[in-house]
Scaffold this motif. Structure first.
Motif, PDB file in Angstrom:
ATOM      1  N   ILE A 161       0.847  -1.186   0.000  1.00  0.00           N
ATOM      2  CA  ILE A 161       0.000   0.000   0.000  1.00  0.00           C
ATOM      3  C   ILE A 161       0.883   1.236   0.000  1.00  0.00           C
ATOM      4  CG2 ILE A 161      -1.825   1.246   1.238  1.00  0.00           C
ATOM      5  CD1 ILE A 161      -2.494  -1.568   2.482  1.00  0.00           C
ATOM      6  N   THR A 163       1.194   4.566   1.081  1.00  0.00           N
ATOM      7  CA  THR A 163       0.513   5.438   2.030  1.00  0.00           C
ATOM      8  C   THR A 163       1.479   6.008   3.049  1.00  0.00           C
ATOM      9  OG1 THR A 163      -1.497   5.611   3.391  1.00  0.00           O
ATOM     10  CG2 THR A 163      -0.128   3.681   3.763  1.00  0.00           C
ATOM     11  N   ASP A 164       0.996   6.955   3.820  1.00  0.00           N
ATOM     12  CA  ASP A 164       1.783   7.599   4.871  1.00  0.00           C
ATOM     13  C   ASP A 164       1.634   6.759   6.150  1.00  0.00           C
ATOM     14  OD1 ASP A 164       3.000   9.250   6.661  1.00  0.00           O
ATOM     15  OD2 ASP A 164       1.789  11.020   6.195  1.00  0.00           O
ATOM     16  N   LEU A 167      -1.892   5.089   7.014  1.00  0.00           N
ATOM     17  CA  LEU A 167      -3.109   5.824   6.702  1.00  0.00           C
ATOM     18  C   LEU A 167      -4.043   4.953   5.852  1.00  0.00           C
ATOM     19  CD1 LEU A 167      -3.936   8.823   7.258  1.00  0.00           C
ATOM     20  CD2 LEU A 167      -3.313   9.273   4.884  1.00  0.00           C
ATOM     21  N   GLY A 168      -5.296   4.839   6.271  1.00  0.00           N
ATOM     22  CA  GLY A 168      -6.257   4.002   5.554  1.00  0.00           C
ATOM     23  C   GLY A 168      -6.399   2.633   6.199  1.00  0.00           C
ATOM     24  N   LEU A 169      -5.400   2.248   7.032  1.00  0.00           N
ATOM     25  CA  LEU A 169      -5.454   0.937   7.675  1.00  0.00           C
ATOM     26  C   LEU A 169      -5.788   1.050   9.159  1.00  0.00           C
ATOM     27  CD1 LEU A 169      -2.202  -0.540   6.090  1.00  0.00           C
ATOM     28  CD2 LEU A 169      -4.505  -1.451   5.725  1.00  0.00           C
ATOM     29  N   GLU A 170      -5.689   2.286   9.677  1.00  0.00           N
ATOM     30  CA  GLU A 170      -5.695   2.435  11.129  1.00  0.00           C
ATOM     31  C   GLU A 170      -6.986   1.987  11.794  1.00  0.00           C
ATOM     32  OE1 GLU A 170      -3.590   6.156  12.489  1.00  0.00           O
ATOM     33  OE2 GLU A 170      -3.285   6.239  10.333  1.00  0.00           O
ATOM     34  N   LYS A 171      -8.089   2.061  11.045  1.00  0.00           N
ATOM     35  CA  LYS A 171      -9.363   1.708  11.656  1.00  0.00           C
ATOM     36  C   LYS A 171      -9.554   0.188  11.703  1.00  0.00           C
ATOM     37  CE  LYS A 171     -14.150   3.155  11.092  1.00  0.00           C
ATOM     38  NZ  LYS A 171     -15.009   3.740  10.057  1.00  0.00           N
ATOM     39  N   ARG A 172      -9.462  -0.444  10.534  1.00  0.00           N
ATOM     40  CA  ARG A 172      -9.786  -1.871  10.456  1.00  0.00           C
ATOM     41  C   ARG A 172      -8.635  -2.778  10.884  1.00  0.00           C
ATOM     42  NH1 ARG A 172     -12.919  -4.893  10.561  1.00  0.00           N
ATOM     43  NH2 ARG A 172     -12.592  -6.109   8.679  1.00  0.00           N
ATOM     44  N   LEU A 176      -4.637  -5.897  15.182  1.00  0.00           N
ATOM     45  CA  LEU A 176      -4.513  -7.165  14.448  1.00  0.00           C
ATOM     46  C   LEU A 176      -3.086  -7.545  14.076  1.00  0.00           C
ATOM     47  CD1 LEU A 176      -7.515  -7.101  11.913  1.00  0.00           C
ATOM     48  CD2 LEU A 176      -7.446  -7.935  14.254  1.00  0.00           C
TER      49      LEU A 176
ATOM     50  N   MET B   8      -9.531  -4.389   4.986  1.00  0.00           N
ATOM     51  CA  MET B   8      -8.792  -3.684   6.045  1.00  0.00           C
ATOM     52  C   MET B   8      -8.643  -2.184   5.762  1.00  0.00           C
ATOM     53  SD  MET B   8      -8.176  -5.859   8.295  1.00  0.00           S
ATOM     54  CE  MET B   8      -8.878  -7.506   8.202  1.00  0.00           C
ATOM     55  N   SER B  10      -9.943   1.716   4.865  1.00  0.00           N
ATOM     56  CA  SER B  10     -11.067   2.647   4.868  1.00  0.00           C
ATOM     57  C   SER B  10     -10.569   4.043   4.522  1.00  0.00           C
ATOM     58  CB  SER B  10     -11.795   2.625   6.226  1.00  0.00           C
ATOM     59  OG  SER B  10     -10.878   2.573   7.275  1.00  0.00           O
ATOM     60  N   PRO B 113      -2.819  -0.143  -4.092  1.00  0.00           N
ATOM     61  CA  PRO B 113      -3.655   1.030  -3.847  1.00  0.00           C
ATOM     62  C   PRO B 113      -2.827   2.217  -3.334  1.00  0.00           C
ATOM     63  CG  PRO B 113      -4.029  -0.633  -2.135  1.00  0.00           C
ATOM     64  CD  PRO B 113      -3.033  -1.208  -3.102  1.00  0.00           C
ATOM     65  N   LEU B 116      -2.661   7.744  -0.189  1.00  0.00           N
ATOM     66  CA  LEU B 116      -2.136   9.054   0.232  1.00  0.00           C
ATOM     67  C   LEU B 116      -3.203  10.126   0.068  1.00  0.00           C
ATOM     68  CD1 LEU B 116       1.426   8.873  -1.363  1.00  0.00           C
ATOM     69  CD2 LEU B 116       0.897   8.942   1.081  1.00  0.00           C
TER      70      LEU B 116
END
Ligand SMILES: C[S@@+](CC[C@H](N)C(=O)[O-])C[C@H]1O[C@@H](n2cnc3c(N)ncnc32)[C@H](O)[C@@H]1O
Lengths: 318, 122
Positions: A161, A163-164, A167-172, A176, B8, B10, B113, B116
């Motif tokens: 992924i 991302t920073d 970010l985008g994974l922190e919730k789900r 885990l 996983m 969101s 994906p 950012l």
């Protein structure tokens, strides 16, 4: 990585030089293995060569593999495996039996760069492992793509992924992650170099090299499962004992898995895990119990002070 | 990107209260064989949001999963095989993930994906 950055091209040269050295001296291409088999003719086809290496491995029961430098993809804007990367992989190898027993379901790397670490982790946990799933992130789009090539070259898989941090994974993904590995950008630099485009974001760590580390720690705490472990590379300039204290306040115990001094820097790979005593201390600290913090401070600092006296002794004698 | 990863992820845009699940836009889906591991599936099952998973699988062309699932089904080989296939073997190679609240699209390219955010979204 160099600890002081005066100008970039200088640093790039030094990084490149040390990468070069390391890949020759250390995990490079298994030259040593070839030497011990030196009866065989040098000029044989590569395929045959590969086959021999495989046989050698079986013959001497080499229990597992790590990523091979010559199969690691590269790109001018992606951090090449360096001493810090090797230290982290060595730490994972040193802790391999514990990792196998740990039976991680989800493993994650933040800042995967070339993919050297996550590929090695997947190979280390390998065949005997519990069938773990791997996730790796990087803020640099070239890095995640290079990582996918490195993984494929070794026949392993990780979900990537761009991302920073997470970010985008922190919730789900909260709670885990059973194993997290991080070799963060840790070089002290001016704050405005942190997170900028391209290769600079691979090392630029802002004040004391702590900017990205300090963002990663609470996120790691959120993502790790109750039994989760974090392995992180730090530099002496990052003040690792203070990092351990901060994690202690979040209920984590810590241990130095590997300490290594190169000409340029002194690296620690530290392992963190949730610990009942640490959690008890954390509670007490929250209610401002000074004696508890003093005791904790002592226990955390002792591993580093022992170490630094050892370092200064050994450097005196050499 | 596997559907496990989709499950996983969101949307973390500032002000979004429920950024899950991301709607999948499909351009290309590929299949890759993965060795079957029942223990892994049993460990993962309780962590999966089943409805989002079933919908995602349908979107990328796999409609074999039961609408509802509970842990007793983990004893069935048939169920485990389908779960395994949908969770790990189907990859969204090209496409996008769309925030259910704002419609912001996160591109997926070469199976990766890009989550950012722009400065004004953080
Ligand atoms: C020191 S390099 C380590 C690379 C590789 N893991 C290794 O050990 O060889 C640090 C990596 O972290 C990435 N990085 C820096 N800031 C990041 C952030 N905020 N989120 C995710 N990755 C980041 C960089 O792009 C770089 O690839």
């Amino acid at each position: 990585m160099a600890t002081k950055v005066s100008n970039f091209s200088d640093l790039i040269q030094r990084v490149a030089a040390s990468c070069h050295d390391s890949s020759q001296n250390r995990h490079g291409d298994e030259e040593d293995e070839n030497e011990t088999e030196s009866e065989s003719e040098e000029s044989e086809e590569q395929a045959k060569d590969e086959e021999d290496k495989e046989k050698y491995r079986v013959l001497y029961k080499m229990p597992f593999r790590i990523a091979q430098i010559r199969l690691v993809s590269s790109h001018p804007e992606v951090y090449e495996p360096c001493d810090d990367s090797f230290a982290l992989v060595d730490a994972l190898m040193a802790d391999r039996n514990n990792l196998l027993e740990h039976q991680p379901t989800l493993c994650m790397e933040v800042g995967c760069g070339s993919g050297y670490i996550i590929t090695s982790l997947a190979l280390i946990l390998g065949q005997e492992g519990p069938g773990s799933h791997y996730i790796a992130t990087d803020i640099n789009p070239h890095a995640v793509w290079i990582t996918s090539e490195t993984l494929a070259a070794h026949g392993v898989h990780a979900e990537l992924i761009n991302t920073d941090i997470a970010l985008g994974l922190e919730k789900r993904l909260a709670g885990l992650v059973d194993v997290m590995v991080v070799n963060p950008p840790y070089v002290p630099t001016p704050e405005d170099e942190v997170g900028c485009e391209g290769i600079a974001s691979a090392w630029a760590g802002g004040e004391n090299g702590r900017s990205v580390i300090d963002k990663i720690l609470p996120i790691a705490d959120n993502l790790l499962s109750d039994k989760g472990w974090l392995y992180m590379v730090t530099l002496t300039a990052n003040n690792p004992s203070e990092i351990c204290l901060q994690m202690r306040e979040r209920g984590y115990a810590s241990r130095i898995v590997i300490q290594r001094s190169t000409e340029e820097e002194s690296l620690h790979v530290i392992k963190f895990w949730q610990d009942l005593d640490a959690q008890e201390d954390a509670k007490q600290m929250a209610t401002t119990n000074k004696t508890a913090s003093a005791r904790v401070m002592e226990s955390v600092l002792s591993q580093f002070s022992l170490l630094s006296s050892w370092i200064s002794n050994s450097s005196h004698s050499s | 990107m596997r559907l496990l990863t989709h499950n996983m992820l969101s949307s973390n845009i500032k002000g979004v209260s429920n950024g899950f699940p991301l709607r999948i836009e499909v351009e290309k889906v590929i299949e890759k064989h993965v060795d079957f591991n029942a223990d892994f599936l049993r460990n993962m099952f309780p962590k999966i949001e089943w409805k989002a998973f079933v919908d995602a699988a349908k979107t990328i062309g796999y409609a074999e999963l039961p609408e509802e699932a509970d842990s007793s089904m983990l004893d069935s080989d048939e169920f485990l095989n389908k779960f395994h296939h949908a969770l790990l073997e189907l990859h969204l190679e090209e496409g996008g993930l769309v925030c259910p609240e704002t419609g912001r699209r996160f591109p997926v390219s070469k199976g990766i994906p890009n989550m950012l955010l722009h400065e004004d979204e953080v």
